[in-house]
Design an enzyme around this catalytic site. Structure first.
Site, PDB file in Angstrom:
ATOM      1  N   HIS A 155      -5.595 151.598  -5.383  1.00 21.22           N
ATOM      2  CA  HIS A 155      -6.751 150.856  -4.863  1.00 21.22           C
ATOM      3  C   HIS A 155      -6.296 149.760  -3.912  1.00 21.22           C
ATOM      4  O   HIS A 155      -5.131 149.364  -3.908  1.00 21.22           O
ATOM      5  CB  HIS A 155      -7.551 150.233  -6.015  1.00 21.22           C
ATOM      6  CG  HIS A 155      -8.425 151.217  -6.736  1.00 21.22           C
ATOM      7  ND1 HIS A 155      -7.946 152.056  -7.703  1.00 21.22           N
ATOM      8  CD2 HIS A 155      -9.747 151.499  -6.600  1.00 21.22           C
ATOM      9  CE1 HIS A 155      -8.935 152.824  -8.152  1.00 21.22           C
ATOM     10  NE2 HIS A 155     -10.039 152.516  -7.494  1.00 21.22           N
ATOM     11  N   LYS A 159      -8.693 144.331  -5.680  1.00 23.09           N
ATOM     12  CA  LYS A 159      -9.266 144.783  -6.963  1.00 23.09           C
ATOM     13  C   LYS A 159      -8.762 143.914  -8.107  1.00 23.09           C
ATOM     14  O   LYS A 159      -7.563 143.622  -8.181  1.00 23.09           O
ATOM     15  CB  LYS A 159      -8.898 146.258  -7.191  1.00 23.09           C
ATOM     16  CG  LYS A 159      -9.550 146.857  -8.414  1.00 23.09           C
ATOM     17  CD  LYS A 159      -9.433 148.364  -8.414  1.00 23.09           C
ATOM     18  CE  LYS A 159      -9.998 148.963  -9.699  1.00 23.09           C
ATOM     19  NZ  LYS A 159     -11.418 148.671  -9.883  1.00 23.09           N
TER      20      LYS A 159
END
Ligand code: NAP
Length: 266
Positions: A155, A159
């Site tokens: 990701h 995040k």
């Protein structure tokens, strides 16, 4: 087709702003309010880079839920606030659709019980991308035949939670299909802590965080002389929006918590 009135929490975020763009184009969904830490009292259309929608912004979630007429709250914030917003929405008879990841098992249980007490649907989906849901289902299927598996999720570096909600959900689905066992060599030793990733019921989950990524996952199965890799990439946050729309339209007729978009497909 009845219109569905929506509040969006986190409207300036990457996912929240994409949800506003989806609502702007949609014939059935109407934005009636937003919950944001900033810009209390302003209208969405006054905020730079947000769509031209005339809906009031509230910094106090409770006041928003008291004053705004809404059927559904779409939460795309942080684990801490997502949980608070979900409970507040149910208390105000508004159905939550939650994309925010990082809820604990305990929190999920509490939301389920509140949802059932109120007879109001809640959808919590760690991943709204249809392709990701299929990746999870294919992984569950593959685990019947390939019990040794590791998950690599990747990701963007903004995040907050790790491993991702999708990786945890994938591991849970795999756990339902395979006998619990520790993988790797019985005497394996990490010379740097964390080298083997997180341990979920004996299978390993590895989390990569890098600028340039959106949301990606590989589920790698190994067996004698062969490996099988099931891979999904969300290249753009638009990929999540058909799932958000599906959850919003379905949550209206639910009276309990549905965890995972797969239960709403078919
Ligand atoms: P993001 O860009 O950081 O957006 C989060 C937004 O929430 C920010 O605008 C933040 O405001 C706002 N926020 C934080 N606390 C708030 C509060 N108390 N009230 C109102 N707004 C608040 O993150 P993102 O990438 O959009 O992701 C949001 C969530 O969705 C994360 O949990 C992520 O893991 C999850 N996600 C889910 C899916 C899925 O398919 N289910 C896909 C991608 C991401 P500030 O800017 O002021 O901090």
């Amino acid at each position: 087709m009845n219109e569905i009135k929506c509040i969006v929490a986190g409207p300036r975020g990457k996912m929240g702003s994409e949800a506003l763009r989806m609502i702007e184009k949609d014939d059935q969904l109407v934005l009636t309010g937003c919950i944001d830490r900033k810009f209390d009292g302003k209208s969405v259309r006054e905020i730079e880079n947000l769509p031209n929608l005339d809906a009031p912004i509230y910094s106090d979630a409770e006041v928003c839920l008291q004053e705004v007429e809404a059927d559904v709250l779409i939460d795309l914030t942080t684990p801490e606030f997502g949980y608070k917003h979900t409970k507040l929405a149910l208390e105000h008879n508004v159905r939550p659709v939650v994309g925010t990841t990082g809820f604990t098992e305990e929190q999920l249980k509490e939301v389920k019980s509140l949802s059932e007490d109120k007879q109001l649907g809640t959808v919590i989906a760690p991943n709204f991308a249809i392709g990701a849901v299929l990746m999870m289902q294919f992984s569950k299927w593959a685990a019947k035949h390939f019990p040794d598996v590791e998950i690599i999720e990747k990701h963007h570096d903004r995040k907050l939670d790790a491993p991702s909600g999708t990786a945890v959900k994938t591991a849970q689905l795999i756990q339902e299909e395979r006998e619990s066992h520790k993988q790797g060599h019985e005497n394996e030793k990490e010379t740097i802590e964390g080298a083997r990733g997180a341990d979920y019921d004996g299978m390993r989950i590895h989390s990569l965080r890098l600028p340039g990524l959106v949301a990606h996952q590989e589920v790698v199965f190994g067996s004698l002389g062969e490996t099988l890799t099931i891979k999904h990439d969300s290249h753009h946050r638009e990929s999540f929006m058909s799932g958000v729309k599906l959850a919003v339209t379905e949550v209206i007729s639910l009276d309990t918590l549905v965890y995972g978009l797969e239960h709403l497909l078919d």
